[in-house]
Every structure is written in C-alpha cells, then in structure tokens.
Design a protein around this motif. Structure first.
Motif, PDB file in Angstrom:
ATOM      1  N   HIS A  22       0.838  -1.204   0.000  1.00 50.55           N
ATOM      2  CA  HIS A  22       0.000   0.000   0.000  1.00 50.55           C
ATOM      3  C   HIS A  22       0.878   1.261   0.000  1.00 50.55           C
ATOM      4  N   ASN A  23       1.893   1.269   0.846  1.00 52.50           N
ATOM      5  CA  ASN A  23       2.763   2.441   0.936  1.00 52.50           C
ATOM      6  C   ASN A  23       3.549   2.673  -0.349  1.00 52.50           C
ATOM      7  N   LEU A  24       3.919   1.602  -1.040  1.00 54.69           N
ATOM      8  CA  LEU A  24       4.563   1.778  -2.344  1.00 54.69           C
ATOM      9  C   LEU A  24       3.597   2.467  -3.309  1.00 54.69           C
ATOM     10  N   GLY A  25       2.330   2.130  -3.217  1.00 56.20           N
ATOM     11  CA  GLY A  25       1.324   2.798  -4.034  1.00 56.20           C
ATOM     12  C   GLY A  25       1.240   4.278  -3.728  1.00 56.20           C
ATOM     13  N   VAL A  26       1.300   4.607  -2.457  1.00 57.22           N
ATOM     14  CA  VAL A  26       1.259   6.020  -2.055  1.00 57.22           C
ATOM     15  C   VAL A  26       2.472   6.759  -2.625  1.00 57.22           C
ATOM     16  N   ILE A  27       3.636   6.156  -2.518  1.00 52.85           N
ATOM     17  CA  ILE A  27       4.858   6.784  -3.032  1.00 52.85           C
ATOM     18  C   ILE A  27       4.773   6.965  -4.545  1.00 52.85           C
ATOM     19  N   VAL A  38      -1.920   2.331  -8.654  1.00 51.30           N
ATOM     20  CA  VAL A  38      -3.138   1.515  -8.688  1.00 51.30           C
ATOM     21  C   VAL A  38      -2.782   0.036  -8.623  1.00 51.30           C
ATOM     22  N   LYS A  39      -1.749  -0.371  -9.329  1.00 42.75           N
ATOM     23  CA  LYS A  39      -1.335  -1.786  -9.306  1.00 42.75           C
ATOM     24  C   LYS A  39      -0.957  -2.220  -7.887  1.00 42.75           C
ATOM     25  N   HIS A  40      -0.221  -1.369  -7.183  1.00 42.27           N
ATOM     26  CA  HIS A  40       0.159  -1.699  -5.806  1.00 42.27           C
ATOM     27  C   HIS A  40      -1.075  -1.786  -4.912  1.00 42.27           C
ATOM     28  N   GLY A  48      -5.993  -8.276   1.474  1.00 45.02           N
ATOM     29  CA  GLY A  48      -6.875  -8.008   2.606  1.00 45.02           C
ATOM     30  C   GLY A  48      -6.627  -6.692   3.312  1.00 45.02           C
ATOM     31  N   TYR A  49      -5.854  -5.798   2.705  1.00 48.36           N
ATOM     32  CA  TYR A  49      -5.530  -4.530   3.358  1.00 48.36           C
ATOM     33  C   TYR A  49      -6.635  -3.509   3.093  1.00 48.36           C
ATOM     34  N   ASP A  50      -7.412  -3.196   4.117  1.00 50.44           N
ATOM     35  CA  ASP A  50      -8.584  -2.326   4.003  1.00 50.44           C
ATOM     36  C   ASP A  50      -8.261  -0.926   3.492  1.00 50.44           C
ATOM     37  N   ASP A  51      -7.174  -0.342   3.948  1.00 50.83           N
ATOM     38  CA  ASP A  51      -6.857   1.047   3.605  1.00 50.83           C
ATOM     39  C   ASP A  51      -6.598   1.245   2.107  1.00 50.83           C
ATOM     40  N   SER A  52      -6.315   0.186   1.380  1.00 51.53           N
ATOM     41  CA  SER A  52      -6.085   0.319  -0.054  1.00 51.53           C
ATOM     42  C   SER A  52      -7.385   0.480  -0.828  1.00 51.53           C
ATOM     43  N   LEU A  53      -8.499   0.174  -0.209  1.00 52.26           N
ATOM     44  CA  LEU A  53      -9.783   0.300  -0.910  1.00 52.26           C
ATOM     45  C   LEU A  53     -10.142   1.764  -1.169  1.00 52.26           C
ATOM     46  N   VAL A  54      -9.775   2.647  -0.253  1.00 57.59           N
ATOM     47  CA  VAL A  54     -10.118   4.068  -0.402  1.00 57.59           C
ATOM     48  C   VAL A  54      -9.458   4.673  -1.642  1.00 57.59           C
ATOM     49  N   PRO A  55      -8.131   4.565  -1.802  1.00 53.67           N
ATOM     50  CA  PRO A  55      -7.540   5.145  -3.010  1.00 53.67           C
ATOM     51  C   PRO A  55      -7.966   4.415  -4.289  1.00 53.67           C
ATOM     52  N   LEU A  56      -8.283   3.119  -4.182  1.00 50.26           N
ATOM     53  CA  LEU A  56      -8.760   2.398  -5.359  1.00 50.26           C
ATOM     54  C   LEU A  56     -10.107   2.934  -5.827  1.00 50.26           C
ATOM     55  N   LYS A  57     -10.997   3.186  -4.881  1.00 49.41           N
ATOM     56  CA  LYS A  57     -12.305   3.740  -5.245  1.00 49.41           C
ATOM     57  C   LYS A  57     -12.156   5.138  -5.834  1.00 49.41           C
ATOM     58  N   GLU A  58     -11.238   5.904  -5.290  1.00 50.47           N
ATOM     59  CA  GLU A  58     -10.968   7.241  -5.829  1.00 50.47           C
ATOM     60  C   GLU A  58     -10.398   7.142  -7.246  1.00 50.47           C
ATOM     61  N   ARG A  75     -13.502  -8.326  -4.786  1.00 50.82           N
ATOM     62  CA  ARG A  75     -13.703  -9.768  -4.573  1.00 50.82           C
ATOM     63  C   ARG A  75     -12.474 -10.388  -3.929  1.00 50.82           C
ATOM     64  N   GLY A  76     -11.299 -10.002  -4.413  1.00 49.83           N
ATOM     65  CA  GLY A  76     -10.052 -10.521  -3.837  1.00 49.83           C
ATOM     66  C   GLY A  76      -9.887 -10.098  -2.392  1.00 49.83           C
ATOM     67  N   HIS A  77     -10.256  -8.869  -2.101  1.00 44.20           N
ATOM     68  CA  HIS A  77     -10.174  -8.375  -0.727  1.00 44.20           C
ATOM     69  C   HIS A  77     -11.097  -9.181   0.179  1.00 44.20           C
ATOM     70  N   GLN A  78     -12.321  -9.378  -0.267  1.00 42.87           N
ATOM     71  CA  GLN A  78     -13.287 -10.132   0.539  1.00 42.87           C
ATOM     72  C   GLN A  78     -12.813 -11.562   0.766  1.00 42.87           C
ATOM     73  N   ALA A  79     -12.263 -12.184  -0.266  1.00 38.21           N
ATOM     74  CA  ALA A  79     -11.749 -13.544  -0.134  1.00 38.21           C
ATOM     75  C   ALA A  79     -10.612 -13.607   0.890  1.00 38.21           C
ATOM     76  N   ALA A  80      -9.735 -12.600   0.866  1.00 39.58           N
ATOM     77  CA  ALA A  80      -8.609 -12.576   1.821  1.00 39.58           C
ATOM     78  C   ALA A  80      -9.107 -12.366   3.241  1.00 39.58           C
ATOM     79  N   VAL A  81     -10.106 -11.514   3.397  1.00 45.86           N
ATOM     80  CA  VAL A  81     -10.653 -11.224   4.728  1.00 45.86           C
ATOM     81  C   VAL A  81     -11.361 -12.460   5.276  1.00 45.86           C
ATOM     82  N   ASP A  82     -12.061 -13.176   4.403  1.00 43.45           N
ATOM     83  CA  ASP A  82     -12.807 -14.352   4.830  1.00 43.45           C
ATOM     84  C   ASP A  82     -11.914 -15.543   5.130  1.00 43.45           C
ATOM     85  N   ALA A  83     -10.710 -15.556   4.584  1.00 42.07           N
ATOM     86  CA  ALA A  83      -9.809 -16.704   4.751  1.00 42.07           C
ATOM     87  C   ALA A  83      -9.259 -16.800   6.155  1.00 42.07           C
TER      88      ALA A  83
END
Length: 83
Positions: A22-27, A38-40, A48-58, A75-83
């Motif tokens: 996520h931080n590489l994405g910010v940089i 966006v790729k990061h 499963g990193y929740d904080d990455s959803l905000v910049p992705l939606k933006e 979908r990938g986020h939800q799958a990771a969270v559910d695992a």
C-alpha cells in the motif's frame, strides 16, 4: 534515508506484506505514477488490506481503474478477509 525506506518497502512487498505494498502505491502516486500506484493498491487490497480500498475507489472515480478491475479487487479483498 528515502532510498533505504524504498528498498525495505520493496523487499517487504515482495514478501507479501500488504502495508508495504500500500505504501509503495502512495509513493508512486506522489511521484505522479498513478498507473503504478493503482497496481500496488490492487495487490494490497487482494491481500486483505482495508486502507487500499479508499484510493482504489478514488482511482475508479477518476477513470484510472475499470469497473471490472475494481470489482476484481473487491472480490479478492473479501476472499482474503474471509480466509
């Protein structure tokens, strides 16, 4: 030292650490490379990193991510969270 920080973030991201990814994405975004950011964030979200959803939606609102790309990341986020 920014070089050391970047080096260690890259090593941690390669090792599967979503916070580092996520931080590489910010940089990348700060360095005017939103496509790479966006790729990061997609990878971090799929880990499963929740904080990455905000910049992705933006990024979706700005047209940098397709509807299908955002849906796949969510979908990938939800799958990771559910695992």
């Amino acid at each position: 030292d920014e070089k050391k920080e970047l080096y260690h973030l890259e090593k941690a991201a390669i090792g599967g650490e979503p916070f580092a990814r996520h931080n590489l994405g910010v940089i990348e975004n700060e360095n005017n490379r939103p496509d790479r950011a966006v790729k990061h964030w997609i990878i971090a979200a799929k880990l499963g990193y929740d904080d990455s959803l905000v910049p992705l939606k933006e990024a979706y609102r700005e047209g940098l991510v397709s509807k299908e790309g955002l849906a796949a990341a969510l979908r990938g986020h939800q799958a990771a969270v559910d695992a």
